[in-house]
Enzyme design. Structure first.
Site, PDB file in Angstrom:
ATOM      1  N   LYS A 129      15.831 -33.578  10.507  1.00 23.12           N
ATOM      2  CA  LYS A 129      15.557 -33.129  11.873  1.00 23.12           C
ATOM      3  C   LYS A 129      14.269 -32.317  11.830  1.00 23.12           C
ATOM      4  CE  LYS A 129      17.585 -30.941  15.897  1.00 23.12           C
ATOM      5  NZ  LYS A 129      16.372 -30.248  16.334  1.00 23.12           N
ATOM      6  N   ARG A 140       8.951 -34.445  26.847  1.00 26.17           N
ATOM      7  CA  ARG A 140      10.320 -34.547  27.363  1.00 26.17           C
ATOM      8  C   ARG A 140      10.375 -34.459  28.865  1.00 26.17           C
ATOM      9  NH1 ARG A 140      14.139 -31.577  23.119  1.00 26.17           N
ATOM     10  NH2 ARG A 140      15.829 -31.987  24.531  1.00 26.17           N
ATOM     11  N   GLU A 166       8.398 -37.314  17.007  1.00 26.24           N
ATOM     12  CA  GLU A 166       8.261 -35.858  17.036  1.00 26.24           C
ATOM     13  C   GLU A 166       6.867 -35.507  16.500  1.00 26.24           C
ATOM     14  OE1 GLU A 166      11.029 -34.155  18.092  1.00 26.24           O
ATOM     15  OE2 GLU A 166      10.755 -32.110  17.374  1.00 26.24           O
ATOM     16  N   LYS A 188      23.351 -33.540  15.796  1.00 24.33           N
ATOM     17  CA  LYS A 188      22.337 -32.719  15.123  1.00 24.33           C
ATOM     18  C   LYS A 188      23.035 -31.626  14.347  1.00 24.33           C
ATOM     19  CE  LYS A 188      21.416 -30.193  19.362  1.00 24.33           C
ATOM     20  NZ  LYS A 188      20.502 -30.028  20.480  1.00 24.33           N
TER      21      LYS A 188
HETATM   22  P1  AMP Z   1      17.515 -29.991  19.859  1.00 26.80           P
HETATM   23  O1  AMP Z   1      16.119 -29.829  20.386  1.00 26.80           O
HETATM   24  O2  AMP Z   1      17.939 -28.901  18.930  1.00 26.80           O
HETATM   25  O3  AMP Z   1      18.495 -30.318  20.962  1.00 26.80           O
HETATM   26  O4  AMP Z   1      17.527 -31.289  18.927  1.00 26.80           O
HETATM   27  C1  AMP Z   1      17.177 -32.558  19.372  1.00 26.80           C
HETATM   28  C2  AMP Z   1      15.709 -32.762  19.129  1.00 26.80           C
HETATM   29  O5  AMP Z   1      15.438 -32.919  17.763  1.00 26.80           O
HETATM   30  C3  AMP Z   1      15.170 -34.018  19.728  1.00 26.80           C
HETATM   31  O6  AMP Z   1      14.890 -33.868  21.080  1.00 26.80           O
HETATM   32  C4  AMP Z   1      13.907 -34.254  18.926  1.00 26.80           C
HETATM   33  O7  AMP Z   1      12.846 -33.551  19.546  1.00 26.80           O
HETATM   34  C5  AMP Z   1      14.189 -33.560  17.618  1.00 26.80           C
HETATM   35  N1  AMP Z   1      14.235 -34.434  16.441  1.00 26.80           N
HETATM   36  C6  AMP Z   1      13.724 -34.096  15.246  1.00 26.80           C
HETATM   37  N2  AMP Z   1      13.924 -35.036  14.349  1.00 26.80           N
HETATM   38  C7  AMP Z   1      14.593 -36.041  14.954  1.00 26.80           C
HETATM   39  C8  AMP Z   1      15.101 -37.298  14.519  1.00 26.80           C
HETATM   40  N3  AMP Z   1      14.985 -37.724  13.253  1.00 26.80           N
HETATM   41  N4  AMP Z   1      15.759 -38.048  15.435  1.00 26.80           N
HETATM   42  C9  AMP Z   1      15.912 -37.617  16.721  1.00 26.80           C
HETATM   43  N5  AMP Z   1      15.443 -36.436  17.182  1.00 26.80           N
HETATM   44  C10 AMP Z   1      14.800 -35.645  16.312  1.00 26.80           C
END
Ligand code: AMP
Length: 550
Positions: free
Chosen positions: A248, A268, A296, A420
């Site tokens: 991530k 976004r 990303e 996540k």
């Molecule tokens: P969060 O922002 O904590 O809700 O986590 C989701 C976000 O992680 C997504 O919106 C992406 O911006 C980010 N992200 C980072 N790495 C990945 C990945 N391998 N697959 C999908 N999202 C990712």
């Protein structure tokens, strides 16, 4: 549906339909009203009518804007009505909506010229958007409102001011289109999502062509979202193996559209952010064909992610200086592909989409996300994920994404198919007890710190971390520690216990490595705490209770 004898394409017909929709709060009545009106329109008029019901002069795929200010609009309305500023102010205050205010002002006034047709409204909006300068825009506004009665003026002003409250949410408009043309509701929503144009969607619905809707390039679609899991054991409860496990990355979510030679990046919130990351564009252009990618953006140095807090410095800038892009160079980590050469891949399982992704020639600063498939269950799964998590953290990444390889891409949805894993950030305030010269670029600064917690009067070491501080802070700390060295061993120095820092970690466990009897997992220095006296640092008791809970 109305008693008027105006032709179907007349704007007055649209206006009376909108009035009828607005007059009721009942969903079914709204749907019936629209159902009686929409099928009677030609394809061209249907597209225009649907866009106007959505309250926008142009579709989401269309980047044109009217740029009509309040002043221009109100001046033209006053001129047309012969009323005063006070009348306008009163009308506006009564309704808090310039459209309803306009209708009040123009009540009873007689329009001039031929009656407005839907196409006239569309053409007027196009001309206004294209006009340069205030005078030209005002002239066009004047000509349009001259032909509008109070009812027409209400909606023209609403659309122009972006305040179309006619009691018709986007979802309800999709319902109405599905119902009016006997089409599946989901299919209408999907075609709209892909095309970004409710007008085109309505015409497709009428002609039974919803399934052919393609992704409109340069019209971003919603991004698939993830659900957090706090405990690795939770993963298996969400879906069975195999699991696609990715790092991530802690950066900025970006959707990339390429069509012909054109490349655009979207955030976004669907804003175009192409100019913010110029260094990734040549490599994107070099990939042949058309595509839409999910990715990303972040800064890497020597393959490691630079902490987001630092990368953030360049995000606010519209124009990125060469200096800033050299210091914080943007890379694009690609983790999904949504369209390739005109083929929409949303319904392909993730495994299939990743196979397509593999065929794309990605060259730096484009990189594929680190991704592997794990086919384990129970404790073995938890152990493997734990290791993956730890190594993702070592690479400077935030944690893991665990995805279901069977899952389609669901735009804008948060489901259990993308999980996540990031542990809650916990920190301790500790005192620096020893420092070491760094490595590589940092060999001339004291950048690696050993730190301790308090137990009564004693300071007991609990960890060591290289600095997450800025270069300037490290330089200052180096000077400070040189002056406050207690004992110099060459590589390392014991220093006076006068510097408090805040350290983040993933977990604390018992360990013989440090004098406290505990060690931290992945300690990172978050910041200096000059505001905190050494007597106030965290204690061994706190450490003990965290270790018991972690
Ligand atoms: P969060 O922002 O904590 O809700 O986590 C989701 C976000 O992680 C997504 O919106 C992406 O911006 C980010 N992200 C980072 N790495 C990945 C990945 N391998 N697959 C999908 N999202 C990712």
């Amino acid at each position: 549906m109305t008693s008027s004898s105006a032709p179907a394409g007349a704007f007055s017909q649209w206006v009376s339909t909108a009035d009828a929709v607005r007059a009721t709060t009942k969903k079914l009545a709204k749907l019936e009203t629209l159902g009686a009106y929409l099928p009677g329109l030609s394809d061209e008029d249907l597209g225009i009518a649907a866009r106007l019901f959505a309250g926008t002069p142009f579709s989401r795929t269309d980047e044109r804007v009217l740029s009509v200010g309040w002043r221009a609009l109100s001046d033209v309305l006053l001129e047309r009505s012969g009323r005063t500023e006070e009348d306008l102010a009163r009308a506006y205050h009564t309704h808090a909506d310039i459209g309803d205010g306009a209708a009040d002002l123009l009540a009873g006034s007689v329009p001039s010229g031929p009656p407005l047709a839907l196409r006239d409204v569309r053409d007027a909006f196009s001309a206004i958007a294209a006009a340069r300068g205030n005078a030209a825009k005002r002239e066009l506004l004047r000509a349009l409102f001259a032909r509008a009665d109070a009812g027409a003026a209400r909606y023209l002003a609403k659309v122009m001011s972006g305040e179309t409250r006619i009691g018709l949410r986007e979802g309800l408009l999709e319902d109405a289109i599905a119902r009016a043309f006997g089409q599946d509701r989901e299919a209408v929503g999907r075609a709209h999502m892909l095309s970004g144009d409710i007008g085109e969607t309505a015409v497709r619905a009428r002609n039974g062509a919803l399934a052919d809707a393609a992704i409109a390039h340069f019209a971003p679609i919603g991004m698939m979202l993830a659900t957090p899991v706090l405990d690795l054991g939770e993963v298996e409860k969400r879906f069975p193996p195999p699991y696609v496990v990715e790092d991530k990355y802690d950066g900025v979510r970006t959707q990339v559209h390429k069509h012909g030679d054109g490349v655009e990046l979207y955030s976004r919130t669907f804003d175009r952010v192409t100019d913010r990351f110029p260094e990734v564009l040549p490599a994107l252009r070099a990939i042949p064909g058309d595509y839409v990618l999910d990715a990303e953006v972040l800064a890497l140095r020597d393959g490691r992610a630079i902490p987001f807090k630092r990368f953030q410095r360049r995000l606010g800038r519209k124009v990125v200086s060469d200096e800033l892009s050299a210091e914080l160079p943007a890379s694009l980590i690609v983790f999904d592909v949504i369209e390739r050469d005109g083929e929409v891949l949303l319904d392909r399982p993730l495994s299939g989409r990743l196979a397509v992704l593999k065929t794309l020639p990605l060259t730096p600063p484009l990189l594929p996300a680190r991704s592997r498939t794990i086919e384990l269950r129970g404790d073995e799964l938890v152990r493997a994920l734990d290791e993956e998590f730890a190594s993702a953290r070592e690479r400077g990444n935030e944690g893991l994404m665990v995805k279901d390889p069977r899952s389609p891409y669901r735009p804008g949805r948060r489901g259990m198919e993308w999980l996540k894993v990031k542990r809650a950030l916990r920190t301790l305030d500790v005192v620096v007890t020893a420092v070491e010269w760094g490595h590589g670029k940092r060999r001339d600064v004291l950048s690696d710190y050993t730190f301790a917690v308090r137990d009564g009067d004693r300071h007991l070491n609990i960890g060591k971390a290289y600095s997450g501080l800025t270069d300037r802070e490290i330089a200052e700390m180096t000077e400070h520690f040189k002056r406050h060295t207690v004992k110099d061993f060459g590589r390392a120095r014991l220093v006076e216990h006068d510097t408090v820092i805040e350290v983040a970690f993933d977990a604390i466990h018992e360990s013989a490595r440090h004098t406290s009897g505990y060690a931290m997992r992945f300690p990172r220095i978050v910041r200096l705490r000059p505001d905190k006296p050494v007597s106030d640092i965290d204690t061994l008791d706190t450490v003990r209770s965290i270790a018991e809970g972690s």
